[in-house]
Design an enzyme around this catalytic site. Structure first.
Site, short mmCIF file in Angstrom:
data_model
loop_
_atom_site.label_atom_id
_atom_site.label_comp_id
_atom_site.label_asym_id
_atom_site.label_seq_id
_atom_site.Cartn_x
_atom_site.Cartn_y
_atom_site.Cartn_z
N HIS A 49 24.09 40.98 39.64
CA HIS A 49 23.78 41.44 38.29
C HIS A 49 23.53 40.25 37.37
O HIS A 49 23.81 39.10 37.73
CB HIS A 49 24.93 42.32 37.74
CG HIS A 49 26.23 41.60 37.57
ND1 HIS A 49 27.31 41.78 38.40
CD2 HIS A 49 26.64 40.71 36.63
CE1 HIS A 49 28.31 41.03 38.00
NE2 HIS A 49 27.93 40.36 36.93
P1 TYD Z 1 32.13 44.42 39.70
O1 TYD Z 1 31.23 44.27 38.50
O2 TYD Z 1 31.62 45.28 40.81
O3 TYD Z 1 32.49 42.98 40.29
P2 TYD Z 1 31.53 41.80 40.86
O4 TYD Z 1 30.67 41.35 39.74
O5 TYD Z 1 32.48 40.76 41.33
O6 TYD Z 1 30.71 42.34 42.00
O7 TYD Z 1 33.55 44.95 39.22
C1 TYD Z 1 34.46 45.57 40.08
C2 TYD Z 1 35.21 46.66 39.31
O8 TYD Z 1 36.04 46.10 38.32
C3 TYD Z 1 34.28 47.64 38.63
O9 TYD Z 1 34.85 48.93 38.79
C4 TYD Z 1 34.34 47.25 37.18
C5 TYD Z 1 35.72 46.66 37.04
N1 TYD Z 1 35.83 45.59 36.04
C6 TYD Z 1 36.61 45.81 34.91
O10 TYD Z 1 37.20 46.89 34.71
N2 TYD Z 1 36.73 44.81 33.99
C7 TYD Z 1 36.12 43.62 34.16
O11 TYD Z 1 36.27 42.72 33.30
C8 TYD Z 1 35.29 43.40 35.33
C9 TYD Z 1 34.59 42.09 35.56
C10 TYD Z 1 35.19 44.42 36.24
#
Ligand code: TYD
Length: 137
Positions: A49
């Site tokens: 992303h």
């Molecule tokens: P995700 O965006 O998939 O992580 P990455 O960028 O490492 O692939 O996030 C994983 C989960 O955590 C998703 O359900 C969203 C949640 N999340 C939060 O609740 N708060 C946050 O600050 C972040 C970064 C993720």
């Protein structure tokens, strides 16, 4: 492609190491949120992303991982393999995190609270977003 990394100076003595980070001095924003990633398997790729506004600094405080960055024109790979190295990722940058060592703990300092509307999770949409911004400029 210009990548900004920080080499933090640890306060080391015979008791061990300590790294202290202060906003503006050690990273160019005020921190509103901190999160960390661990127990990620080595064949997993995270991220996929970009952010419209969010700025972040990534520090692999234990173990190692790789970061793939893409500004829509160029890409680069950055190894985060020591707890004194910070990687600054600005908005409008596609990122993927991969090659996590089993013991990796990736600490992220973030300039904003969690906001799903700030995410661009589709790569083609990211390229369109970058092109649109450039044609406005
Ligand atoms: P995700 O965006 O998939 O992580 P990455 O960028 O490492 O692939 O996030 C994983 C989960 O955590 C998703 O359900 C969203 C949640 N999340 C939060 O609740 N708060 C946050 O600050 C972040 C970064 C993720």
């Amino acid at each position: 492609m210009e990548i900004r990394t920080f080499d933090y100076e640890p306060h080391g003595d015979n008791r061990g190491q300590l790294v202290a980070l202060e906003e503006q001095k050690d990273f160019p924003f005020a921190v509103k949120r901190v999160y960390y990633i661990y127990d990620t398997l080595s064949d997993v790729v995270r991220g996929h992303h970009a952010h419209k506004c969010l700025k972040q600094v990534l520090i692999c405080v234990h173990g190692s991982c790789m970061i793939h960055l893409d500004n829509g024109h160029e890409t680069c790979e950055v190894a985060l393999d020591k707890p004194t190295k910070g990687l600054y990722i600005e908005n409008d940058m596609w990122r993927e995190m991969y090659d996590f060592s089993p013991d990796a703990v990736l600490l992220v300092l973030a300039s904003e609270l969690y906001d799903e509307t700030d995410y661009i999770r589709d790569y083609d949409e990211f390229l369109k977003f970058i092109k649109a911004k450039e044609s406005e400029a």
